[in-house]
Structures are given as structure tokens and as C-alpha cells.
Design an enzyme around this catalytic site. Sequence first.
Site, PDB file in Angstrom:
ATOM      1  N   PRO A 126      -6.535  -1.999   2.047  1.00 17.66           N
ATOM      2  CA  PRO A 126      -7.319  -1.154   1.141  1.00 17.66           C
ATOM      3  C   PRO A 126      -8.808  -1.485   1.197  1.00 17.66           C
ATOM      4  CG  PRO A 126      -5.796  -2.582  -0.093  1.00 17.66           C
ATOM      5  CD  PRO A 126      -5.526  -2.809   1.346  1.00 17.66           C
ATOM      6  N   GLU A 129      -1.185 -10.784  -0.783  1.00 17.14           N
ATOM      7  CA  GLU A 129      -2.613 -10.487  -1.013  1.00 17.14           C
ATOM      8  C   GLU A 129      -3.353 -10.251   0.299  1.00 17.14           C
ATOM      9  OE1 GLU A 129      -3.622  -9.952  -4.216  1.00 17.14           O
ATOM     10  OE2 GLU A 129      -1.487 -10.335  -4.571  1.00 17.14           O
ATOM     11  N   ARG A 167       0.561  12.465  17.213  1.00 18.05           N
ATOM     12  CA  ARG A 167       0.613  13.922  17.391  1.00 18.05           C
ATOM     13  C   ARG A 167      -0.588  14.455  18.165  1.00 18.05           C
ATOM     14  NH1 ARG A 167      -2.437  16.742  13.857  1.00 18.05           N
ATOM     15  NH2 ARG A 167      -1.191  18.631  13.797  1.00 18.05           N
ATOM     16  N   ASP A 199      -5.912  22.886  12.154  1.00 16.10           N
ATOM     17  CA  ASP A 199      -5.529  22.095  10.991  1.00 16.10           C
ATOM     18  C   ASP A 199      -6.723  21.838  10.072  1.00 16.10           C
ATOM     19  OD1 ASP A 199      -3.071  21.806  12.181  1.00 16.10           O
ATOM     20  OD2 ASP A 199      -3.503  19.813  12.981  1.00 16.10           O
TER      21      ASP A 199
HETATM   22  C1  JAH Z   1      -1.283  -3.960   0.610  1.00 15.28           C
HETATM   23  C2  JAH Z   1      -1.467  -5.674   2.809  1.00 15.28           C
HETATM   24  N1  JAH Z   1      -5.052   2.057   2.236  1.00 15.28           N
HETATM   25  C3  JAH Z   1      -3.665   1.923   1.976  1.00 15.28           C
HETATM   26  C4  JAH Z   1      -3.179   0.489   2.005  1.00 15.28           C
HETATM   27  C5  JAH Z   1      -3.054  -0.223   3.175  1.00 15.28           C
HETATM   28  C6  JAH Z   1      -2.591  -1.526   3.151  1.00 15.28           C
HETATM   29  C7  JAH Z   1      -2.259  -2.102   1.925  1.00 15.28           C
HETATM   30  N2  JAH Z   1      -2.398  -1.398   0.807  1.00 15.28           N
HETATM   31  C8  JAH Z   1      -2.849  -0.143   0.835  1.00 15.28           C
HETATM   32  C9  JAH Z   1      -1.798  -3.503   1.821  1.00 15.28           C
HETATM   33  C10 JAH Z   1      -0.841  -5.277   0.518  1.00 15.28           C
HETATM   34  C11 JAH Z   1      -0.939  -6.136   1.605  1.00 15.28           C
HETATM   35  C12 JAH Z   1      -1.875  -4.362   2.924  1.00 15.28           C
END
Ligand code: JAH
Length: 283
Positions: free
Chosen positions: A93, A120, A162, A177
Site C-alpha cells: 500500500p 506488516e 491480457r 477499454d
Molecule cells: C498488506 C503486505 N494496494 C493494495 C495492497 C497491496 C499489498 C498489501 N496491502 C494492500 C499488503 C500486508 C502485507 C502487503
Amino acid sequence: MRIDVITIFPEYLAPLGVSLIGKAADRGLLDIRTHDLRAWTYDVHRTVDDTPYGGGPGMVMKPEPWGEALDTVIADVAPESPELLPTLVVPTPSGRPFTQAKAAQLAESSWLIFACGRYEGIDRRVIDSAAERMPVEELSIGDYVLAGGEVAVLVMVEAIGRLLPGVLGNAESVRDDSFASGAMESLLEGPVYTKPAEWRGQAVPEILTSGNHGAIVRWRRDQAFARTTVNRPELLAKLDVAALDKKDRIALAALGWRVEGERLVRDVGAGDEKPAPGDDFTV
Ligand code: JAH
């Protein structure tokens, strides 16, 4: 394209064997290999996580299994072409946005490795040391937190896969698209209809059965503007006005948008509250 996925839940990637991507793999267009990170643990509990330095909640993925996993996978770099390195993609994220443009860029690569974090996240030194050996992309598929990177990998592999030559049939095709480049760039797709011509008292818009191809193209574009205004006004704000013809400008004016310099802006008095999704709109 070769795709390696390193994860503590290889079974989570089972959908890659199904549907469009599974068929592409069956046809030899994709070579997808999933790896269990715990194959590179040596303690009785097959430990992949530990407590965070500096304190705080949750656990962090230990560097040692990741280091060995990546060493093992990139050991396949061909000695005769060491320049053909994989790109390492880490879903997180806190990454840069994974967009259609990024999918198209990654679709040009011949080899991607996806590293799925859990807890985490992964000890930072894993990403920093990998970046000294290969291109690394930390990417986010949206502003929400998942339990790990696996679902984000499913999303990215489908979006990238794709786009590969031969993966989509003629019937499916990539061009118009939402988010594709071209005349509809940064516009959402409008509504679609199929038979029957009337269903539960609702008729298909007459223009679509008129046979007037020019009018249909125009109507679809007006619908795309209307839908984009309601659902994604920030996309209209970045639309290049050089791509707008007179009829586009009329349709947009009716929706409360006008050209100012090189950009579209919300008309004064049109109200800046975002209409709720599902609100009615007409062009
Ligand atoms: C959560 C490692 N953007 C979406 C996304 C991608 C990866 C993760 N969370 C949300 C994530 C915990 C640990 C990756």
C-alpha cells in the site's frame, strides 16, 4: 513472459491456472511459477516473521528466507545474456500506483518476479539489496490494506497478462477499454446492452438499434463523459482538451465542465459537490 511468484500461500495463486491467464499459460504464452517462501526456512517452525525493531504492533518478514528465495529464482539469469534481468514487483500500500500505463510497461518485460509480503511487510533490506541487482517496482493497486500481497498479484498478473500478444482473442480486444490510450483516454466506458431489445419493460436506447454508426459513436462518447463526470470527475480535470471536438465541448458544457486554457474546469455555479454514484444523468 515468465512470472515467478514468491509467497507463503502458493495455493492463494491457484486462480492463475484458470480462465484467460490459465489458458495463456496452457498455450505457452505465459510461464507462471509459484514458490513457497518456507522452502527457504530451516527451523522446525519454518519461521518467516519476527518482531519489529523499534517496537510497534505486528510482525515483519525476516530477510534471510527472502534473500535465498530471490537468489534461487534469479540464478536462472542466462549467463549468455546477463542483461536480461527480471523486474521484481512488490505489492504494497506504500508503493507507487499500479495503473493501466504501468501494466502496459510491465507487459513489455520478458520476466517478472512478484514478492508477496504478509504481516506488516518485508524487512526493508530485502528490497534495497534486490534493487542493487535488478529493477524493483513497489506498487499499490489502491488505497486500502489487504492481509498480504497475493490478491494484488492476481490483479496485476491479469491486467498485464491480457495485454500480451495472443492472450486476448479478436472478440475481446484491448482498444477502447476505460483507461486505454486513444480517443477515450481518461474517460470511463459508458453502458452496454445486448438482446433482448426490451427486458422487464426497459428498452435498449433506440440509437443503438438505429444502424447510424456515426450517431452511435457520438452517443457513446457523450455517455462516457456523463459517467466520468459522476464517478470520476478528477479524470475529466486531467483530460487534454486538444483531444476535444466541438460536440465534446457541448456535451461537457451540459454537464457543467468548460475549457479553460489546456484543461477542463468545473463551471462556476455547477456546484462542486460530487453527485452520488447511481444518480441519474442525461446529456
Ligand atoms: C498488506 C503486505 N494496494 C493494495 C495492497 C497491496 C499489498 C498489501 N496491502 C494492500 C499488503 C500486508 C502485507 C502487503
